[in-house]
Design an enzyme around this catalytic site. Structure first.
Site, short mmCIF file in Angstrom:
data_model
loop_
_atom_site.label_atom_id
_atom_site.label_comp_id
_atom_site.label_asym_id
_atom_site.label_seq_id
_atom_site.Cartn_x
_atom_site.Cartn_y
_atom_site.Cartn_z
N ASP A 15 4.46 -10.15 7.48
CA ASP A 15 4.02 -10.70 6.20
C ASP A 15 5.30 -10.97 5.39
O ASP A 15 6.39 -10.52 5.77
CB ASP A 15 3.12 -9.68 5.50
CG ASP A 15 2.59 -10.19 4.17
OD1 ASP A 15 2.44 -11.41 4.02
OD2 ASP A 15 2.34 -9.36 3.28
N ASP A 22 5.48 -11.16 1.32
CA ASP A 22 5.56 -10.39 0.07
C ASP A 22 5.43 -8.90 0.34
O ASP A 22 4.50 -8.44 1.01
CB ASP A 22 4.44 -10.82 -0.89
CG ASP A 22 4.62 -12.27 -1.33
OD1 ASP A 22 5.69 -12.58 -1.88
OD2 ASP A 22 3.69 -13.09 -1.11
#
Length: 604
Positions: free
Chosen positions: A158, A160
């Site tokens: 991922d 963030d």
């Protein structure tokens, strides 16, 4: 119990007037075992080994309190003074007849109980050598399941709070902007503006009851008192029980459900929800303080929408891109991790909900303009968790300017940027399946749950709070308090059969001290809610989901730099309740679960 920090505990060990305080057991007694073996006589032509209790006064009748003049007991090979006791039940050795009601003089009983207390406290102090609490390292990777990195060929990420770690300053700005939306867009009172962001109020993994306007921690579906907040302060225990119908149980239909979106209780698992939780408490505090009637459902929906507007309108992306140095942490370490994996021949991919322009600015800041060369597949605006569960949205390719292309996607090529899509097409086009894939994410539900449960990928959870939590756990104060609290609990468990009035008064003192220790250890993490991993002695709802949905977890991606790529992570064996007597801390504190074992022997 108040949430304010409890001062250092001091205990006077019953030295009153001219009376002599209880005599402590000799420190030379071996404190790391509860039994010593003594060669006995022959029985039925065969040598037997007898086990005698080493410093275990739980076998002493309650009326036989030790006299201050009695010498301390030592276990020696030639010690044969104790008479042989009758066995209590088949297969159980050394169970003696106990008197469960004290007949001793009150002062003798007091001396006996506080001598046991004093001995146990000295034992705990001697068991923890100086510096023993400093063994934890926040850069460690912790394993819930066995993972061999030599078998992992593909690493997914991922963006963030995984590849890009953000500073706490971002939460403050999200809170301030959402508060502004609440006042200007939803017409809330101007008085809310005076409340600044409280960085240490909320923690991850909380539940929030929309109707009752309470935030709290759950262990499974059970409430824990002293872990409730209404507005900005604690909720009295009596009020909690009254609100939930006199029970500690939250009905399953009211719980948060798999993705934390139940009808009455919402679970805050995402790190963005910490400003949301704080703003809920602030607005609630303002209305209560000013005696303003309001609808709690409207409050919850308005604040959720206000925080959502911060993200939907792109404010967060704008703030970060304007000052990358202020908001992005550990950029050099992310660069080092990607270089290491790529140079070792590992395949890398990125799946994020963020837009390409935002990811591009951040990755260029951390890694350089050629950051896409590290990744075999890059997917933006993926709409997780629906990306992992739906098979409707097809992939679309973006050109160099970030504009959408119209052609059908037949392959996922290196150097290209793709938008939306779904995991089923991803698996079909790449063939990356099973345990050879390890995916890193910060959100247990949106990032990890489906990948582990439905697709068999290996998962790694990023938990930034681990850094502060391990610092607390590594302090001498925490280590001593926790060990002594465990020992005191064991002592109370073993001696609870003393039920005369004098003993009950002593037990009230011990119970009060135990509660003070619990509050003290909780406040070291967070005054309102304690550690994100425990509610009293139980794992939190968040902690259990962390163990369920992640194979390994760590503070940040940079922890990978401490291990070679053939390293195997082994989970540590922790005791189940029925295994506890086999573990060292229970050997020392005592784990007597069957005080009436002899009375039950006839059942067998």
């Amino acid at each position: 119990m108040s949430f304010k920090t409890v001062g250092t505990l001091t205990r006077t060990l019953w030295a009153r007037g001219n009376k002599t305080p209880p005599l402590a057991r000799s420190p030379r007694v071996n404190r790391l075992c509860t039994t010593c073996r003594i060669s006995g006589g022959k029985k039925q032509g065969r040598d037997r080994t007898k086990e005698e209790s080493c410093g275990s006064d739980s076998d002493r009748p309650t009326g036989d309190a030790p006299s201050p003049s009695d010498p301390p007991h030592r276990c020696t090979a030639g010690d044969k003074k104790r008479a042989k006791e009758p066995l209590g039940a088949p297969g159980v050795c050394g169970v003696r007849r106990r008197s469960f009601t004290s007949t001793a003089a009150p002062m003798d009983q007091i001396s006996y109980l506080w001598t046991r207390y004093n001995d146990m406290k000295r034992l705990v102090h001697d068991l923890i050598p100086p510096g023993a609490c400093n063994l934890l390292n926040s850069s460690t990777i912790y394993a819930n399941n066995e993972v061999n990195l030599a078998e992992v060929d593909i690493y997914g990420f991922d963006y963030d709070y995984t590849l890009a770690q953000y500073s706490n300053a971002l939460n403050t700005m999200i809170y301030n902007k959402a508060r502004e939306f609440l006042i200007e867009h939803f017409k809330y009172p101007e008085g809310i503006r005076k409340y600044d962001y409280l960085s240490n109020f909320a923690v991850r993994g909380l539940h929030y009851d929309i109707q009752k306007v309470k935030s709290f921690k759950l262990h499974f579906n059970h409430l824990k008192l002293n872990f409730f907040c209404s507005s900005l302060g604690p909720v009295p225990d009596e009020e909690v029980l009254q609100l939930f119908g006199g029970t500690f149980h939250v009905p399953l239909q009211q719980d948060s459900g798999f993705y934390g979106k139940g009808p009455k209780v919402k679970q805050f698992m995402d790190i963005f929800s910490i400003p949301e939780m704080t703003l809920l408490a602030v607005a609630n505090d303002f209305f209560i303080t000013n005696d303003i009637e309001y609808d709690p459902v409207h409050l919850f929906k308005d604040i959720s929408e206000a925080v959502g507007m911060v993200h939907l309108k792109g404010y967060m992306y704008k703030w970060i891109m304007e000052d990358l140095d202020k908001f992005i942490l550990r950029g050099d370490e992310t660069d080092a991790v990607l270089h290491r994996l790529a140079s070792s021949g590992k395949k890398l991919f990125l799946i994020t909900n963020s837009p390409f322009s935002f990811v591009d600015r951040g990755m260029t800041h951390m890694v350089g303009k050629n950051w896409r060369d590290f990744f075999d597949v890059v997917i933006v605006q993926a709409d997780k968790p629906h990306f992992f569960t739906d098979c409707i949205k097809p992939f679309r390719r973006l050109d160099g300017n970030g504009d959408l292309r119209w052609e059908k996607i037949k392959s996922l090529d290196k150097g290209q940027i793709y938008k939306q899509g779904n995991l089923f097409d991803f698996l079909r086009l790449t063939g990356w399946r099973g345990s050879k894939v390890l995916y890193f994410g910060d959100h247990l539900y949106s990032d990890l749950a489906d990948l582990m449960l439905r697709h068999g990928w290996r998962t790694a959870a990023i938990v930034p709070e681990l850094e502060q939590e391990t610092k607390v756990v590594s302090t001498d104060r925490y280590g001593m308090n926790l060990t002594w609290m465990q020992a005191l609990t064991g002592l109370m468990e073993r001696l609870q059969t003393h039920r005369d009035p004098v003993s009950k008064q002593v037990f009230l003192e011990w119970q009060k001290e135990r509660e003070e220790l619990r509050v003290m250890t909780k406040n070291l993490f967070n005054p309102q809610f304690g550690s994100i991993f425990r509610t009293c002695h139980n794992p939190t709802y968040f902690s259990r989901r962390l163990c369920r949905f992640s194979d390994v977890y760590m503070t940040s991606l940079s922890c990978l730099l401490n291990y070679d790529l053939s390293y195997t992570f082994y989970p540590r064996r922790t005791p189940l309740q029925h295994e506890a007597p086999l573990w060292m801390d229970q050997l020392c504190t005592g784990c007597m679960k069957t005080p009436f074992l002899e009375e039950m022997s006839h059942i067998r």
